[in-house]
Design an enzyme around this catalytic site. Sequence first.
Site, PDB file in Angstrom:
ATOM      1  N   ASP A  84       0.802  -1.136  -0.100  1.00  0.00           N
ATOM      2  CA  ASP A  84      -0.029  -0.073   0.033  1.00  0.00           C
ATOM      3  C   ASP A  84       0.845   1.066   0.051  1.00  0.00           C
ATOM      4  OD1 ASP A  84      -2.757  -0.788  -0.377  1.00  0.00           O
ATOM      5  OD2 ASP A  84      -2.816  -1.233   2.140  1.00  0.00           O
ATOM      6  N   ARG A 114       0.732  -1.315   7.406  1.00  0.00           N
ATOM      7  CA  ARG A 114       1.212  -0.282   6.879  1.00  0.00           C
ATOM      8  C   ARG A 114       2.039   0.842   7.754  1.00  0.00           C
ATOM      9  NH1 ARG A 114      -2.586   3.358   3.363  1.00  0.00           N
ATOM     10  NH2 ARG A 114      -0.611   3.823   2.445  1.00  0.00           N
ATOM     11  N   ARG A 164      -9.743   6.041  10.304  1.00  0.00           N
ATOM     12  CA  ARG A 164      -8.526   5.666  10.593  1.00  0.00           C
ATOM     13  C   ARG A 164      -7.729   6.552  11.558  1.00  0.00           C
ATOM     14  NH1 ARG A 164      -6.365   2.754   6.058  1.00  0.00           N
ATOM     15  NH2 ARG A 164      -7.709   1.250   5.505  1.00  0.00           N
ATOM     16  N   HIS A 193     -11.336   7.274   4.638  1.00  0.00           N
ATOM     17  CA  HIS A 193     -10.411   8.329   4.618  1.00  0.00           C
ATOM     18  C   HIS A 193     -11.275   9.599   4.214  1.00  0.00           C
ATOM     19  CE1 HIS A 193      -6.369   6.170   4.039  1.00  0.00           C
ATOM     20  NE2 HIS A 193      -6.547   6.522   5.400  1.00  0.00           N
ATOM     21  N   CYS A 289      -5.342   9.493  -3.601  1.00  0.00           N
ATOM     22  CA  CYS A 289      -4.507   8.856  -2.572  1.00  0.00           C
ATOM     23  C   CYS A 289      -3.122   8.435  -3.078  1.00  0.00           C
ATOM     24  CB  CYS A 289      -5.212   7.520  -2.562  1.00  0.00           C
ATOM     25  SG  CYS A 289      -6.495   7.260  -2.176  1.00  0.00           S
TER      26      CYS A 289
END
Length: 296
Positions: A84, A114, A164, A193, A289
């Site tokens: 990612d 991540r 998140r 997000h 992103c």
Amino acid sequence: MPVHLTAESIPPLTKIAARGSEKRVLMVSPTHYDVLYEINPHMQGNIGTVDKVEASAQWNALRETYQSLGFSVSVIEGVEALPDMVFAANQTVPFLDADGQPSVILSKMASAYRQAEVEYFAEWYVAAGYKVIRHVNPPIEFEGMGDAIWHPTKNLLYIGYGFRTQRGALERAAACIGCEVVGLQLVDPHFYHLDTALSVINQTTALYVQEAFCTDGVKILQQQFEHLIAVPLSEAKQGFVTNGHSPDGKHFIVHQGNMETTQQLQALGIQVIEVDTSQFLKSGGSVFCMKMMLPV
Ligand code: ARG
């Protein structure tokens, strides 16, 4: 600097500090991009389905799109076992401090998968001369510009929290950056997000997914943008239209095929540039992103 959580306490529109005038973009090469785990609803059923050759071509086309609009693109090499990392919006929040010193807040990624990405970004920023701000103890989850969006022409940062990024990140960002922060609670896991639910195009125009915010959040956005376009849920969920990006307030780079929203933007004089990000949608990400706007 104050943090605002209700429509009533939004600062007046007169406070100006140049934001959104970036000319440089940071991306991560897609060499090791893949879907190897599921940490958002879009990834479900997609493990092992990424076409690497196509992903690479789509990433190159996006990089060339930024270049064709006059942006220079710096690239960090992707790292094996960090599939990612290509989503370069998440690991940091870069900004200029009050003295004009390039600075960066490092993220605390919510998912253990991540967390190791962040150090590779830290190295890059140190080499580029940024002052690196590491996380506080105990760390507060904060997924960088994936959950933080500037209001162009104002010293005001919208921060999405709930999935998140955690609520405490609002005060932290306000204190580190010296900006106003408006918190927007996210309520639908498909829009985990802020950059999946809100796309700020310029100081008057934004796209949003009404279903992704609570009533207070919707009120705040309605007060802030003269043209606030509620996008069809299908174009947001499948087409990632709210993850499109306007790097200059005039062009809007977006995943192809979102006809209804595209037409509304064109009617407002915004030039829509369609790209194919289908391989990245499998991981729950698209244009916004995949890049980081740099202040220098
Ligand atoms: N698979 C990644 C994750 O779930 C996608 C991140 C997309 N980035 C973004 N800024 N929305 O973390």
